[in-house]
Write a protein that holds these residues in place. Sequence first.
Motif, mmCIF file in Angstrom:
data_model
loop_
_atom_site.group_PDB
_atom_site.id
_atom_site.type_symbol
_atom_site.label_atom_id
_atom_site.label_comp_id
_atom_site.label_asym_id
_atom_site.label_seq_id
_atom_site.Cartn_x
_atom_site.Cartn_y
_atom_site.Cartn_z
ATOM 1 N N THR A 171 0.833 -1.199 0.000
ATOM 2 C CA THR A 171 0.000 0.000 0.000
ATOM 3 C C THR A 171 0.869 1.251 0.000
ATOM 4 O O THR A 171 0.451 2.302 -0.474
ATOM 5 N N TYR A 172 2.096 1.122 0.534
ATOM 6 C CA TYR A 172 2.988 2.272 0.663
ATOM 7 C C TYR A 172 4.229 2.064 -0.207
ATOM 8 O O TYR A 172 4.452 0.994 -0.747
ATOM 9 N N HIS A 173 5.033 3.116 -0.311
ATOM 10 C CA HIS A 173 6.238 3.050 -1.143
ATOM 11 C C HIS A 173 7.177 1.951 -0.646
ATOM 12 O O HIS A 173 7.453 1.852 0.555
ATOM 13 N N ILE A 174 7.689 1.155 -1.572
ATOM 14 C CA ILE A 174 8.646 0.094 -1.228
ATOM 15 C C ILE A 174 10.012 0.731 -0.982
ATOM 16 O O ILE A 174 10.519 1.483 -1.814
ATOM 17 N N ASP B 90 7.838 -2.083 2.889
ATOM 18 C CA ASP B 90 7.379 -0.698 2.814
ATOM 19 C C ASP B 90 7.348 -0.129 4.234
ATOM 20 O O ASP B 90 7.918 -0.721 5.160
ATOM 21 N N ASP B 91 6.685 0.987 4.435
ATOM 22 C CA ASP B 91 6.693 1.650 5.741
ATOM 23 C C ASP B 91 6.145 0.782 6.873
ATOM 24 O O ASP B 91 6.583 0.911 8.016
ATOM 25 N N VAL C 3 6.067 -9.437 8.322
ATOM 26 C CA VAL C 3 6.081 -8.396 9.361
ATOM 27 C C VAL C 3 4.965 -7.412 9.063
ATOM 28 O O VAL C 3 4.802 -6.980 7.919
ATOM 29 N N ASP C 4 4.202 -7.066 10.087
ATOM 30 C CA ASP C 4 3.124 -6.076 9.937
ATOM 31 C C ASP C 4 3.085 -5.237 11.207
ATOM 32 O O ASP C 4 2.719 -5.731 12.273
ATOM 33 N N ILE C 5 3.498 -3.977 11.108
ATOM 34 C CA ILE C 5 3.508 -3.107 12.293
ATOM 35 C C ILE C 5 2.377 -2.075 12.242
ATOM 36 O O ILE C 5 2.366 -1.137 13.040
ATOM 37 N N ILE D 142 8.937 1.287 9.204
ATOM 38 C CA ILE D 142 10.076 0.489 8.734
ATOM 39 C C ILE D 142 10.843 1.319 7.705
ATOM 40 O O ILE D 142 10.260 1.899 6.797
ATOM 41 N N THR D 143 12.159 1.383 7.851
ATOM 42 C CA THR D 143 12.956 2.212 6.936
ATOM 43 C C THR D 143 13.818 1.393 5.976
ATOM 44 O O THR D 143 14.144 1.848 4.888
ATOM 45 N N ALA D 144 14.202 0.169 6.375
ATOM 46 C CA ALA D 144 15.032 -0.683 5.511
ATOM 47 C C ALA D 144 14.954 -2.117 6.015
ATOM 48 O O ALA D 144 14.646 -2.359 7.182
#
Length: 288
Positions: A18-21, A37-38, A56-58, A70-72
Amino acid sequence: MDLMVEASPRRIFANAHTYHINSISINSDYETYLSADDLRINLWHLEITDRSFNIVDIKPANMEELTEVITAAEFHPNSCNTFVYSSSKGTIRLCDMRASALCDRHSKLFEEPEDPSNRSFFSEIISSISDVKFSHSGRYMMTRDYLSVKIWDLNMEDRPVETYQVHEYLRSKLCSLYENDCIFDKFECCWNGSDSVVMTGSYNNFFRMFDRNTKRDITLEASRENNKPRTVLKPRKVCASGKRKKDEISVDSLDFNKKILHTAWHPKENIIAVATTNNLYIFQDKVN
Protein backbone atom coordinates in the motif's frame (compact mmCIF):
# COMPACT_ATOMS: atom_id res chain seq x y z
CA MET A 1 24.71 7.78 -32.67
CA ASP A 2 24.08 7.43 -28.91
CA LEU A 3 23.69 3.94 -27.55
CA MET A 4 20.35 3.62 -25.76
CA VAL A 5 19.95 0.98 -23.07
CA GLU A 6 16.40 0.02 -22.24
CA ALA A 7 15.24 -2.34 -19.50
CA SER A 8 12.08 -4.36 -19.95
CA PRO A 9 10.45 -6.26 -17.04
CA ARG A 10 10.50 -10.06 -17.21
CA ARG A 11 8.12 -10.45 -14.27
CA ILE A 12 5.91 -8.03 -12.37
CA PHE A 13 5.12 -8.73 -8.72
CA ALA A 14 2.05 -6.63 -8.06
CA ASN A 15 -0.58 -5.57 -5.54
CA ALA A 16 1.19 -6.45 -2.29
CA HIS A 17 2.11 -2.99 -0.97
CA THR A 18 0.00 0.00 0.00
CA TYR A 19 2.99 2.27 0.66
CA HIS A 20 6.24 3.05 -1.14
CA ILE A 21 8.65 0.09 -1.23
CA ASN A 22 11.92 1.03 0.50
CA SER A 23 13.83 -2.29 0.32
CA ILE A 24 14.19 -5.43 -1.77
CA SER A 25 16.54 -8.23 -0.68
CA ILE A 26 17.24 -11.59 -2.32
CA ASN A 27 17.49 -14.53 0.07
CA SER A 28 20.60 -16.72 0.16
CA ASP A 29 18.44 -19.67 -0.96
CA TYR A 30 18.03 -17.86 -4.33
CA GLU A 31 14.39 -18.91 -4.37
CA THR A 32 12.76 -16.16 -2.31
CA TYR A 33 13.13 -12.46 -1.64
CA LEU A 34 11.59 -9.85 0.62
CA SER A 35 10.09 -6.46 -0.12
CA ALA A 36 9.45 -3.85 2.57
CA ASP A 37 7.38 -0.70 2.81
CA ASP A 38 6.69 1.65 5.74
CA LEU A 39 4.50 -0.82 7.62
CA ARG A 40 4.88 -4.30 6.12
CA ILE A 41 7.47 -6.80 4.91
CA ASN A 42 6.41 -9.45 2.40
CA LEU A 43 8.13 -12.68 1.38
CA TRP A 44 7.94 -13.68 -2.30
CA HIS A 45 8.92 -16.72 -4.33
CA LEU A 46 10.86 -15.67 -7.43
CA GLU A 47 8.67 -17.83 -9.67
CA ILE A 48 5.29 -16.77 -8.22
CA THR A 49 4.22 -13.23 -9.06
CA ASP A 50 0.61 -13.09 -7.90
CA ARG A 51 0.92 -13.80 -4.18
CA SER A 52 3.26 -13.28 -1.25
CA PHE A 53 3.40 -14.01 2.48
CA ASN A 54 3.26 -11.16 4.97
CA ILE A 55 6.06 -11.75 7.50
CA VAL A 56 6.08 -8.40 9.36
CA ASP A 57 3.12 -6.08 9.94
CA ILE A 58 3.51 -3.11 12.29
CA LYS A 59 0.34 -1.32 11.20
CA PRO A 60 -1.72 -0.45 14.32
CA ALA A 61 -5.51 -0.89 14.37
CA ASN A 62 -5.77 2.88 14.76
CA MET A 63 -3.34 4.77 12.50
CA GLU A 64 -3.28 7.65 15.01
CA GLU A 65 -1.32 5.32 17.29
CA LEU A 66 1.47 4.87 14.72
CA THR A 67 4.81 5.84 16.31
CA GLU A 68 7.40 4.36 13.93
CA VAL A 69 7.84 3.06 10.39
CA ILE A 70 10.08 0.49 8.73
CA THR A 71 12.96 2.21 6.94
CA ALA A 72 15.03 -0.68 5.51
CA ALA A 73 15.21 -4.49 5.50
CA GLU A 74 17.71 -7.12 4.39
CA PHE A 75 18.20 -10.89 4.42
CA HIS A 76 21.25 -12.39 6.11
CA PRO A 77 23.89 -13.34 3.48
CA ASN A 78 24.28 -16.95 4.70
CA SER A 79 21.35 -17.83 6.97
CA CYS A 80 18.23 -18.04 4.78
CA ASN A 81 15.81 -17.87 7.73
CA THR A 82 17.23 -14.65 9.22
CA PHE A 83 16.53 -11.06 8.24
CA VAL A 84 16.73 -7.61 9.85
CA TYR A 85 14.69 -4.47 9.54
CA SER A 86 15.36 -0.97 10.85
CA SER A 87 12.98 1.68 12.06
CA SER A 88 12.53 5.43 12.20
CA LYS A 89 13.10 5.21 15.97
CA GLY A 90 16.70 4.07 15.52
CA THR A 91 16.15 0.39 16.37
CA ILE A 92 17.13 -2.70 14.38
CA ARG A 93 15.18 -5.93 14.81
CA LEU A 94 16.60 -9.30 13.85
CA CYS A 95 13.93 -11.91 13.06
CA ASP A 96 13.99 -15.69 12.57
CA MET A 97 11.35 -17.07 10.20
CA ARG A 98 11.62 -20.48 11.88
CA ALA A 99 10.05 -19.06 15.06
CA SER A 100 6.65 -18.21 13.51
CA ALA A 101 5.02 -17.41 10.18
CA LEU A 102 4.41 -13.78 11.22
CA CYS A 103 7.61 -12.36 12.69
CA ASP A 104 5.88 -9.84 14.93
CA ARG A 105 8.25 -10.85 17.73
CA HIS A 106 11.92 -10.22 17.04
CA SER A 107 14.75 -12.52 18.12
CA LYS A 108 17.09 -9.63 18.87
CA LEU A 109 16.70 -5.87 19.27
CA PHE A 110 19.72 -3.66 18.57
CA GLU A 111 19.55 -0.18 20.05
CA GLU A 112 22.10 2.26 21.41
CA PRO A 113 21.18 4.21 24.55
CA GLU A 114 20.88 7.92 23.81
CA ASP A 115 23.58 10.25 25.07
CA PRO A 116 21.74 12.78 27.28
CA SER A 117 24.33 15.46 26.49
CA ASN A 118 23.36 15.34 22.79
CA ARG A 119 19.60 15.44 23.42
CA SER A 120 17.81 18.04 21.30
CA PHE A 121 14.60 18.74 19.37
CA PHE A 122 16.13 16.87 16.41
CA SER A 123 17.31 13.77 18.30
CA GLU A 124 14.53 11.47 17.13
CA ILE A 125 14.78 12.61 13.50
CA ILE A 126 18.55 12.15 13.20
CA SER A 127 18.45 8.77 14.97
CA SER A 128 16.16 7.34 12.27
CA ILE A 129 18.04 4.62 10.37
CA SER A 130 18.11 5.12 6.61
CA ASP A 131 19.97 1.93 5.65
CA VAL A 132 21.05 -1.42 7.11
CA LYS A 133 23.54 -3.80 5.47
CA PHE A 134 24.96 -7.13 6.62
CA SER A 135 28.69 -7.65 6.16
CA HIS A 136 29.63 -10.27 3.55
CA SER A 137 30.81 -12.53 6.37
CA GLY A 138 27.43 -12.29 8.11
CA ARG A 139 29.06 -11.52 11.47
CA TYR A 140 28.35 -7.79 11.49
CA MET A 141 25.79 -5.34 10.21
CA MET A 142 26.14 -1.67 9.39
CA THR A 143 23.51 1.01 9.93
CA ARG A 144 23.40 4.59 8.68
CA ASP A 145 21.61 7.36 10.52
CA TYR A 146 21.73 11.04 9.61
CA LEU A 147 25.12 11.88 11.14
CA SER A 148 26.92 8.55 11.53
CA VAL A 149 27.63 4.98 10.44
CA LYS A 150 27.55 2.26 13.09
CA ILE A 151 28.88 -1.30 12.98
CA TRP A 152 27.07 -3.88 15.11
CA ASP A 153 28.20 -7.35 16.15
CA LEU A 154 25.20 -9.67 15.82
CA ASN A 155 26.12 -11.15 19.22
CA MET A 156 25.95 -7.78 21.01
CA GLU A 157 22.65 -5.92 21.07
CA ASP A 158 23.18 -3.08 23.54
CA ARG A 159 25.68 -0.95 21.62
CA PRO A 160 27.61 -0.82 18.32
CA VAL A 161 31.20 -2.02 18.25
CA GLU A 162 32.27 0.85 15.97
CA THR A 163 30.86 4.32 15.28
CA TYR A 164 32.07 6.59 12.49
CA GLN A 165 31.04 10.26 12.26
CA VAL A 166 30.15 11.08 8.66
CA HIS A 167 29.56 14.84 8.91
CA GLU A 168 29.52 15.80 12.58
CA TYR A 169 30.14 19.43 11.53
CA LEU A 170 26.45 19.55 10.50
CA ARG A 171 25.21 19.14 14.08
CA SER A 172 25.25 22.91 14.51
CA LYS A 173 23.29 23.29 11.24
CA LEU A 174 20.38 20.97 12.09
CA CYS A 175 17.90 23.82 12.39
CA SER A 176 18.46 25.05 8.82
CA LEU A 177 18.65 21.44 7.55
CA TYR A 178 15.24 20.86 9.14
CA GLU A 179 13.82 23.97 7.48
CA ASN A 180 14.99 22.90 4.00
CA ASP A 181 13.95 19.24 4.60
CA CYS A 182 17.50 17.92 4.10
CA ILE A 183 17.38 16.39 7.59
CA PHE A 184 15.01 13.77 6.12
CA ASP A 185 17.49 12.68 3.41
CA LYS A 186 18.09 8.94 3.37
CA PHE A 187 21.76 8.03 2.83
CA GLU A 188 22.78 4.48 1.92
CA CYS A 189 25.96 2.70 3.02
CA CYS A 190 28.00 -0.23 1.73
CA TRP A 191 30.90 -2.58 2.56
CA ASN A 192 33.92 -3.36 0.42
CA GLY A 193 34.46 -7.00 -0.59
CA SER A 194 36.57 -7.91 2.46
CA ASP A 195 34.40 -5.98 4.99
CA SER A 196 37.46 -3.91 5.97
CA VAL A 197 36.23 -0.57 4.57
CA VAL A 198 32.78 1.04 4.65
CA MET A 199 31.49 3.85 2.44
CA THR A 200 28.60 6.30 2.57
CA GLY A 201 27.57 9.59 1.01
CA SER A 202 27.31 13.17 2.22
CA TYR A 203 26.56 16.66 0.86
CA ASN A 204 28.42 18.77 -1.69
CA ASN A 205 28.84 15.52 -3.71
CA PHE A 206 31.22 14.26 -1.03
CA PHE A 207 31.47 10.61 -0.09
CA ARG A 208 33.26 9.15 2.90
CA MET A 209 35.31 5.98 3.40
CA PHE A 210 36.29 4.52 6.77
CA ASP A 211 39.02 1.89 7.13
CA ARG A 212 38.05 -0.40 10.02
CA ASN A 213 41.60 -1.69 10.54
CA THR A 214 43.67 1.50 10.45
CA LYS A 215 40.78 3.74 11.69
CA ARG A 216 41.66 6.20 8.94
CA ASP A 217 38.97 7.98 6.99
CA ILE A 218 38.89 9.99 3.79
CA THR A 219 36.50 12.41 2.11
CA LEU A 220 36.36 12.39 -1.70
CA GLU A 221 34.27 14.37 -4.16
CA ALA A 222 32.38 13.20 -7.24
CA SER A 223 32.22 16.15 -9.61
CA ARG A 224 32.29 17.02 -13.30
CA GLU A 225 35.87 18.24 -12.90
CA ASN A 226 36.90 14.68 -12.01
CA ASN A 227 35.15 12.95 -14.88
CA LYS A 228 38.19 12.74 -17.14
CA PRO A 229 39.57 9.18 -17.33
CA ARG A 230 42.36 8.37 -14.84
CA THR A 231 41.89 11.60 -12.87
CA VAL A 232 43.11 10.95 -9.32
CA LEU A 233 40.66 12.12 -6.66
CA LYS A 234 42.10 14.49 -4.07
CA PRO A 235 41.03 14.21 -0.43
CA ARG A 236 38.71 17.02 0.68
CA LYS A 237 38.43 18.58 4.12
CA VAL A 238 35.62 20.61 5.67
CA CYS A 239 36.36 23.44 8.06
CA ALA A 240 33.67 23.54 10.75
CA SER A 241 34.81 26.72 12.50
CA GLY A 242 37.73 29.08 12.99
CA LYS A 243 40.28 29.96 10.37
CA ARG A 244 39.98 28.00 7.13
CA LYS A 245 43.12 26.51 5.61
CA LYS A 246 43.89 26.87 1.92
CA ASP A 247 42.70 23.40 0.85
CA GLU A 248 39.62 23.30 3.13
CA ILE A 249 36.01 24.10 2.30
CA SER A 250 33.88 26.03 4.78
CA VAL A 251 30.82 24.27 6.18
CA ASP A 252 28.82 27.40 5.26
CA SER A 253 29.65 27.00 1.56
CA LEU A 254 28.54 23.35 1.25
CA ASP A 255 25.88 22.79 -1.42
CA PHE A 256 23.04 20.79 0.17
CA ASN A 257 21.34 20.28 -3.20
CA LYS A 258 24.31 18.17 -4.27
CA LYS A 259 24.18 14.95 -2.30
CA ILE A 260 25.28 11.34 -2.67
CA LEU A 261 22.47 9.15 -1.36
CA HIS A 262 23.30 5.96 -3.28
CA THR A 263 26.62 4.11 -3.13
CA ALA A 264 27.76 0.62 -4.17
CA TRP A 265 31.04 -1.33 -3.97
CA HIS A 266 32.06 -4.15 -6.31
CA PRO A 267 31.93 -7.47 -4.37
CA LYS A 268 35.46 -8.52 -5.38
CA GLU A 269 37.35 -5.53 -6.78
CA ASN A 270 38.11 -1.99 -5.64
CA ILE A 271 35.54 -0.43 -7.93
CA ILE A 272 32.84 1.85 -6.53
CA ALA A 273 29.75 3.54 -7.94
CA VAL A 274 28.20 6.72 -6.51
CA ALA A 275 25.08 8.48 -7.73
CA THR A 276 24.64 12.26 -7.58
CA THR A 277 21.27 13.58 -8.76
CA ASN A 278 21.23 12.51 -12.42
CA ASN A 279 24.89 11.47 -12.69
CA LEU A 280 26.48 8.09 -12.01
CA TYR A 281 30.21 8.03 -11.28
CA ILE A 282 32.31 4.86 -11.31
CA PHE A 283 35.78 5.00 -9.75
CA GLN A 284 38.45 2.35 -9.37
CA ASP A 285 41.54 2.00 -7.22
CA LYS A 286 44.64 3.65 -8.65
CA VAL A 287 46.18 1.39 -11.29
CA ASN A 288 49.96 1.67 -11.63
